[in-house]
Write a protein that holds these residues in place. Sequence first.
Motif, PDB file in Angstrom:
ATOM      1  N   UNK A  68      50.776  52.345  70.664  1.00 30.46           N
ATOM      2  CA  UNK A  68      49.767  51.282  69.759  1.00 30.46           C
ATOM      3  C   UNK A  68      50.203  50.028  69.850  1.00 30.46           C
ATOM      4  N   UNK A  69      49.356  49.047  70.212  1.00 33.61           N
ATOM      5  CA  UNK A  69      50.039  47.872  70.566  1.00 33.61           C
ATOM      6  C   UNK A  69      49.785  46.760  69.532  1.00 33.61           C
ATOM      7  N   UNK A  70      49.024  46.871  68.675  1.00 30.58           N
ATOM      8  CA  UNK A  70      48.702  46.194  67.450  1.00 30.58           C
ATOM      9  C   UNK A  70      47.352  45.981  67.235  1.00 30.58           C
ATOM     10  N   UNK A  71      46.938  44.941  66.120  1.00 36.83           N
ATOM     11  CA  UNK A  71      45.717  44.483  65.740  1.00 36.83           C
ATOM     12  C   UNK A  71      45.400  43.203  65.671  1.00 36.83           C
ATOM     13  N   UNK A  72      44.235  42.643  65.609  1.00 36.67           N
ATOM     14  CA  UNK A  72      43.815  41.459  65.511  1.00 36.67           C
ATOM     15  C   UNK A  72      42.786  41.669  64.287  1.00 36.67           C
ATOM     16  N   UNK A  73      42.801  40.519  63.555  1.00 42.92           N
ATOM     17  CA  UNK A  73      41.836  40.495  62.195  1.00 42.92           C
ATOM     18  C   UNK A  73      41.213  39.230  62.096  1.00 42.92           C
ATOM     19  N   UNK A 110      34.773  46.874  86.173  1.00 43.48           N
ATOM     20  CA  UNK A 110      35.552  46.181  87.222  1.00 43.48           C
ATOM     21  C   UNK A 110      37.232  46.391  86.941  1.00 43.48           C
ATOM     22  N   UNK A 111      37.841  46.497  87.868  1.00 41.93           N
ATOM     23  CA  UNK A 111      39.320  46.280  87.830  1.00 41.93           C
ATOM     24  C   UNK A 111      39.826  45.032  88.140  1.00 41.93           C
ATOM     25  N   UNK A 112      40.696  44.446  87.459  1.00 42.24           N
ATOM     26  CA  UNK A 112      41.128  43.050  87.738  1.00 42.24           C
ATOM     27  C   UNK A 112      42.545  42.877  87.877  1.00 42.24           C
ATOM     28  N   UNK A 113      43.082  42.250  88.857  1.00 39.50           N
ATOM     29  CA  UNK A 113      44.562  42.402  89.239  1.00 39.50           C
ATOM     30  C   UNK A 113      45.222  41.749  88.056  1.00 39.50           C
ATOM     31  N   UNK A 114      46.269  42.156  87.488  1.00 41.68           N
ATOM     32  CA  UNK A 114      47.062  41.730  86.205  1.00 41.68           C
ATOM     33  C   UNK A 114      47.494  40.184  86.478  1.00 41.68           C
ATOM     34  N   UNK A 122      38.153  36.404  79.430  1.00 48.50           N
ATOM     35  CA  UNK A 122      38.415  37.691  78.941  1.00 48.50           C
ATOM     36  C   UNK A 122      39.058  37.564  77.534  1.00 48.50           C
ATOM     37  N   UNK A 123      38.559  38.125  76.341  1.00 51.01           N
ATOM     38  CA  UNK A 123      39.191  38.347  75.165  1.00 51.01           C
ATOM     39  C   UNK A 123      40.415  38.804  75.000  1.00 51.01           C
ATOM     40  N   UNK A 124      41.413  38.549  74.320  1.00 47.52           N
ATOM     41  CA  UNK A 124      42.578  39.474  73.738  1.00 47.52           C
ATOM     42  C   UNK A 124      43.683  39.357  74.847  1.00 47.52           C
ATOM     43  N   UNK A 125      43.880  38.184  75.513  1.00 41.94           N
ATOM     44  CA  UNK A 125      44.841  38.224  76.617  1.00 41.94           C
ATOM     45  C   UNK A 125      46.218  38.338  76.020  1.00 41.94           C
ATOM     46  N   UNK A 126      46.496  38.141  74.843  1.00 41.05           N
ATOM     47  CA  UNK A 126      47.963  38.492  74.260  1.00 41.05           C
ATOM     48  C   UNK A 126      48.142  39.865  74.384  1.00 41.05           C
ATOM     49  N   UNK A 127      46.876  40.795  73.929  1.00 39.96           N
ATOM     50  CA  UNK A 127      47.524  41.959  73.952  1.00 39.96           C
ATOM     51  C   UNK A 127      47.579  42.453  75.289  1.00 39.96           C
ATOM     52  N   UNK A 128      46.629  42.197  76.186  1.00 40.70           N
ATOM     53  CA  UNK A 128      46.744  42.547  77.466  1.00 40.70           C
ATOM     54  C   UNK A 128      47.974  42.469  78.324  1.00 40.70           C
ATOM     55  N   UNK A 129      48.616  41.084  77.876  1.00 43.39           N
ATOM     56  CA  UNK A 129      50.002  40.752  78.417  1.00 43.39           C
ATOM     57  C   UNK A 129      51.053  41.612  77.754  1.00 43.39           C
ATOM     58  N   UNK A 130      50.857  42.006  76.510  1.00 43.58           N
ATOM     59  CA  UNK A 130      51.517  42.849  75.842  1.00 43.58           C
ATOM     60  C   UNK A 130      51.577  44.306  76.673  1.00 43.58           C
ATOM     61  N   UNK A 133      53.426  43.796  80.423  1.00 40.17           N
ATOM     62  CA  UNK A 133      54.869  43.746  79.830  1.00 40.17           C
ATOM     63  C   UNK A 133      55.633  45.228  79.431  1.00 40.17           C
ATOM     64  N   UNK A 134      54.690  46.111  78.789  1.00 37.50           N
ATOM     65  CA  UNK A 134      54.916  47.511  78.367  1.00 37.50           C
ATOM     66  C   UNK A 134      54.851  48.382  79.747  1.00 37.50           C
TER      67      UNK A 134
END
Length: 138
Positions: A68-73, A110-114, A122-130, A133-134
């Motif tokens: 689980x990476x987290x939530x946005x509200x 689509x697959x996008x190179x990280x 794209x929405x939620x780049x912070x969660x994607x970056x998390x 990193x994981x």
Amino acid sequence: MNKRISSRAIIIENNKLLTFFRRKNKDGKIKEYYSLPGGGQEKGETLEENVIRELKEEFNVDIKIIDYLGKKESDNYIEHFFYCTIINGIPKLSGEELERNCQDNYYELRYIDINEIDKIDIFHKDMINKAVTYAQEK
């Protein structure tokens, strides 16, 4: 007012992020962007069951939740993010997205190179970056 609760999957395979590419034509204005797969929670469903069901419906794959990476509200919604892996199937557009797919409301898997994430809308780049990193730590 009840907030819409949803779950989204972040799936990274071979340094590529699985996304929806969207193109919407509304009143002659074309908007193109990317989004993460997932959707609204149904009554009686856990967040984990929600994301597993959504990926089966949207991409016809079975997934395993890794973390689980987290939530946005916001005022209107709560979105939960899970780092997942595909355990069965090859992703293909299916479900409501396939049924609604047309020139004015276009969906494409689509697959996008990280390494290209910062260059796309794209929405939620912070969660994607998390998640990136994981993935790199494992």
